[in-house]
Motif scaffolding. Sequence first.
Motif, mmCIF file in Angstrom:
data_model
loop_
_atom_site.group_PDB
_atom_site.id
_atom_site.type_symbol
_atom_site.label_atom_id
_atom_site.label_comp_id
_atom_site.label_asym_id
_atom_site.label_seq_id
_atom_site.Cartn_x
_atom_site.Cartn_y
_atom_site.Cartn_z
ATOM 1 N N UNK A 23 30.328 71.912 47.074
ATOM 2 C CA UNK A 23 31.186 70.948 46.365
ATOM 3 C C UNK A 23 32.232 71.718 45.641
ATOM 4 N N UNK A 24 32.177 72.686 45.068
ATOM 5 C CA UNK A 24 33.393 73.745 44.603
ATOM 6 C C UNK A 24 34.286 73.668 45.564
ATOM 7 N N UNK A 62 24.002 54.248 45.923
ATOM 8 C CA UNK A 62 25.381 53.917 46.905
ATOM 9 C C UNK A 62 26.003 55.332 47.416
ATOM 10 N N UNK A 63 25.875 56.247 46.798
ATOM 11 C CA UNK A 63 26.032 57.667 47.518
ATOM 12 C C UNK A 63 25.093 58.140 48.457
ATOM 13 N N UNK A 89 31.200 64.051 43.490
ATOM 14 C CA UNK A 89 29.543 64.600 43.584
ATOM 15 C C UNK A 89 29.467 64.611 45.156
ATOM 16 N N UNK A 90 28.834 65.539 45.445
ATOM 17 C CA UNK A 90 28.023 65.887 46.608
ATOM 18 C C UNK A 90 27.114 64.994 47.115
ATOM 19 N N UNK A 91 27.416 63.875 48.032
ATOM 20 C CA UNK A 91 26.428 62.982 48.355
ATOM 21 C C UNK A 91 25.272 63.655 49.287
ATOM 22 N N UNK A 92 25.909 64.247 50.169
ATOM 23 C CA UNK A 92 25.246 64.883 51.145
ATOM 24 C C UNK A 92 25.926 65.766 52.070
ATOM 25 N N UNK A 93 25.246 66.540 53.032
ATOM 26 C CA UNK A 93 26.050 67.589 53.812
ATOM 27 C C UNK A 93 24.970 67.765 55.166
ATOM 28 N N UNK A 145 30.044 64.579 52.392
ATOM 29 C CA UNK A 145 30.328 63.392 51.908
ATOM 30 C C UNK A 145 30.530 63.667 50.508
ATOM 31 N N UNK A 146 31.609 63.522 49.943
ATOM 32 C CA UNK A 146 31.872 63.386 48.549
ATOM 33 C C UNK A 146 32.279 61.930 48.004
ATOM 34 N N UNK A 147 31.689 61.732 46.640
ATOM 35 C CA UNK A 147 31.800 60.686 46.031
ATOM 36 C C UNK A 147 32.259 60.918 44.431
ATOM 37 N N UNK A 148 32.584 59.913 43.708
ATOM 38 C CA UNK A 148 32.718 60.323 42.335
ATOM 39 C C UNK A 148 34.385 60.740 42.099
#
Length: 198
Positions: free
Chosen positions: A95-96, A168-169, A147-151, A126-129
């Motif tokens: 995320x960072x 939704x994420x 936010x890291x929705x997934x990887x 995938x990033x959201x927020x």
Amino acid sequence: MLLTTGQAAEELGCAVTTFRRLVHAGLLPGISRRGVRVMTPLAAVQSLSTRRHATLDQIEAKEIAVLRVDAARRAEEPDRAWIGFATSLTPDDILKALRGWWRCDAASVAAGRVLPVTLSGYVVAVLTGLERWETNNQGRHAFPDARLAGYITDLATPQAVITSPVDADRRLAELLLGARLTSHSGGAIAYVPTNTTG
């Protein structure tokens, strides 16, 4: 059967450097070495060559940004140790490494409400927020609430880790992770329409 890096790149119709990024990011299982040669299982390469393209018409925005990254490398920055993507990083480090600082139209990124992250043309995170952003004195933007929705941990299968508890994420991560997503840009951020017929 094992393929050399050159053979694997030829099978996928991409440059050798493009394929090497996938190897360096740890996205392909079963990699072995013969001296200085990196060998990749044919099955992994065939899986990539037949991968579906991302379905973007389920996304509400007319256009979304795509963050195009390289394999992770060390960053000498106070707010992150890495820039780019690798399966060996923790979710916090991923995320960072991905939430900034990019040259982009921050309002357009935020309007899309999702930021697929691609490495060599495949969605690996995938990033959201993205509603709020900051700008530094070089005109680059970061999204501190992202936010890291997934990887992806294995691109050949593919295997994904969904990291957000927000429904939704999770849906966006499941829709996009592991898919091909073509984008063109001179920089890290590209913009793609979500409905190619319109």
